[in-house]
Design a protein around this motif. Sequence first.
Motif, PDB file in Angstrom:
ATOM      1  N   ILE A 148       1.550  16.084   1.481  1.00  0.00           N
ATOM      2  CA  ILE A 148       0.760  14.902   1.883  1.00  0.00           C
ATOM      3  C   ILE A 148       1.323  13.636   1.223  1.00  0.00           C
ATOM      4  N   GLY A 149       1.880  13.802   0.013  1.00  0.00           N
ATOM      5  CA  GLY A 149       2.475  12.657  -0.673  1.00  0.00           C
ATOM      6  C   GLY A 149       3.598  11.990   0.108  1.00  0.00           C
ATOM      7  N   LEU A 203       6.291   8.250   5.801  1.00  0.00           N
ATOM      8  CA  LEU A 203       6.649   8.762   7.123  1.00  0.00           C
ATOM      9  C   LEU A 203       6.049   7.874   8.209  1.00  0.00           C
ATOM     10  N   GLY A 204       4.867   7.340   7.938  1.00  0.00           N
ATOM     11  CA  GLY A 204       4.189   6.522   8.943  1.00  0.00           C
ATOM     12  C   GLY A 204       3.586   7.377  10.038  1.00  0.00           C
ATOM     13  N   LEU A 205       3.048   6.731  11.071  1.00  0.00           N
ATOM     14  CA  LEU A 205       2.394   7.442  12.170  1.00  0.00           C
ATOM     15  C   LEU A 205       3.419   8.244  12.967  1.00  0.00           C
ATOM     16  N   LEU A 206       2.956   9.340  13.545  1.00  0.00           N
ATOM     17  CA  LEU A 206       3.701  10.144  14.518  1.00  0.00           C
ATOM     18  C   LEU A 206       4.876  10.942  13.966  1.00  0.00           C
ATOM     19  N   ARG A 207       5.488  10.508  12.842  1.00  0.00           N
ATOM     20  CA  ARG A 207       6.589  11.318  12.309  1.00  0.00           C
ATOM     21  C   ARG A 207       6.040  12.424  11.416  1.00  0.00           C
ATOM     22  N   ARG A 208       6.607  13.605  11.569  1.00  0.00           N
ATOM     23  CA  ARG A 208       6.139  14.755  10.808  1.00  0.00           C
ATOM     24  C   ARG A 208       7.049  15.008   9.613  1.00  0.00           C
ATOM     25  N   ARG A 244       0.791  -1.233   0.000  1.00  0.00           N
ATOM     26  CA  ARG A 244       0.000   0.000   0.000  1.00  0.00           C
ATOM     27  C   ARG A 244       0.818   1.275   0.000  1.00  0.00           C
ATOM     28  N   LYS A 245       1.914   1.285   0.748  1.00  0.00           N
ATOM     29  CA  LYS A 245       2.703   2.519   0.820  1.00  0.00           C
ATOM     30  C   LYS A 245       3.403   2.823  -0.492  1.00  0.00           C
ATOM     31  N   ILE A 255       1.789   2.616  -3.341  1.00  0.00           N
ATOM     32  CA  ILE A 255       0.719   2.897  -4.292  1.00  0.00           C
ATOM     33  C   ILE A 255       0.348   4.373  -4.222  1.00  0.00           C
ATOM     34  N   TYR A 271       3.478  11.529   3.354  1.00  0.00           N
ATOM     35  CA  TYR A 271       2.913  10.909   4.568  1.00  0.00           C
ATOM     36  C   TYR A 271       3.049   9.382   4.607  1.00  0.00           C
ATOM     37  N   PRO A 272       2.689   8.676   3.499  1.00  0.00           N
ATOM     38  CA  PRO A 272       2.670   7.217   3.605  1.00  0.00           C
ATOM     39  C   PRO A 272       3.983   6.635   4.115  1.00  0.00           C
ATOM     40  N   GLN A 317       5.111  10.719  -3.486  1.00  0.00           N
ATOM     41  CA  GLN A 317       5.008   9.449  -2.761  1.00  0.00           C
ATOM     42  C   GLN A 317       6.142   8.501  -3.112  1.00  0.00           C
TER      43      GLN A 317
END
Lengths: 284, 247
Positions: free
Chosen positions: B98-99, B104-109, B72-73, B75, B101-102, B154
């Motif tokens: 936003i591209g 980076l995963g959760l919590l990382r900015r 998924r990450k 795609i 984000y995938p 992405q």
Amino acid sequence: MEFINDLQTYAFLQKAFVTSIMVGIICGVIGSFIILRGMALMGDAISHAVLPGVAISYMLGINYFYGAVFTGILTAFGIGAITQNSRIKSDSSIGLVFSAFFALGVILISKAKSATDLTQILFGNVLAVRTSDMWLTLAIGSIVILAVVLFYKELLVSSFDETMAAAYGLNVRFIHYAIMFLLTLVTVASLQTVGVILVVSMLITPASTAYLLTNRLSVMVVLASFFGALSAVIGLYFSFEYNMPSGPVIALATTALFLLAFLFSPKQGIIVRKIQAFNRRKLA
Amino acid sequence: MSDTISVKNISVSYYGKQVLENVSFTFTSGKLIGILGPNGAGKSTLMKAMLGLIPKDKGTIEINSKPIKNFRKNIAYVPQRSNIDWNFPIKVHDAVIIGTYPKLGLLRRPKKEDKEWALKCLEKVGMEDFANSQIGELSGGQQQRVFLARALAQNADYFFLDEPFVGIDVSSEEVIIGILKQLQAEGKIVFVVHHDLTKVKNYFDELILINKQLIEAGPVQQVFQPENMTRAYERPVAMLDDLEVRM
């Protein structure tokens, strides 16, 4: 100002002050996401639907927090279940579920306690905030703010482009219910200050005002919190000085701020746009 | 490394009505694939089913013989323009970030280098001058380019674009097709839902022609034939790209 003196003198007023500000902030934060996700009606529904939970908590002699959260969540799932499993559209299922819960709540409250309690729950009485209510509000506020700060990225992408979020593997349904949970917490925290009926004005109006003033979500959230807190303090002031019910005053204060933005916002304000159009015609 | 995406026997229905029936095909790296068919043929549904965004009755989608959900990450998905709220309070640069984000995963900015990378992707689509605009201030073609920039950000291997050429200007169209061809040259797999029959041969080298069932999938020259088109559209179809070549 006399009000500031009183604020320094009376402990009950200090509690009301702290509680109002926290309620204003978290309503602005959650409200921003609610209006961007097109869930304003959902906010109204959850706030009404906590009423039977509050009544049951009174009957059982437990803190109203538990019952309110329980029926709030139950409503979110009930609405989701009807929308996903039938051809009923989401606005209809929202109206259907929350009116039932609210009706049940009114009957249960009238059985459980006297009518004055019902008025307080419906319209808020910020001056009656107890120490335990204040701590509950502060605890809920910390949870809400922490959740939004930690998962800001996920809230942003799932509100802006839910399909893309789902495509890269975010659990968007979980995020939806997490927001419903936070919304329920915020509603419970707001019960004392604005009351069940008018929580929706705190959720929607400051966020809408902020929406007219900025093109960045982060700025919108901060502005909405500021407008929320300001309105809550205005409500407290009138409630204390003129013995008015706090909820309606707060609701009107949020509306006054909204009207100012609606008329004078640099980008969206209708008066500003008229003046610009007039100047363009004069130049032409 | 060569990747293979294979779709096996997927069927999808909405409220008991069959919208896709036993669709199967396989494609490998370095392909630019058009998904073609009449209105209501299930083109977008096929794409959403492939991505696991809607439930399917049966069938599997695998990349290199593993379920697609493991990838998924990798795609990148570009939605139809009509599915986006263009009044959302977000600026062009932030929309492209936003591209990142995938991965980076959760919590990382997103950090400075992520933001710079997003700006580079905006440059690739020629939209860097609009970085500070609100997305609603752009034209349709510009909006589509920004969303393509987000997909580029992405750093994905698999691209899914739903009707990217609808209602956009000619220069945006050229920029977008240029980038898609470049992705293809880099060995990515790019799926594009498309309904305009002009330029099909110029855009794509592979086609999936569907109308609820698969009509045919494979190289354009083989699929984009009058007999197939008539079967898909249930009427004779003017192959407009031939006309254009003649003019």
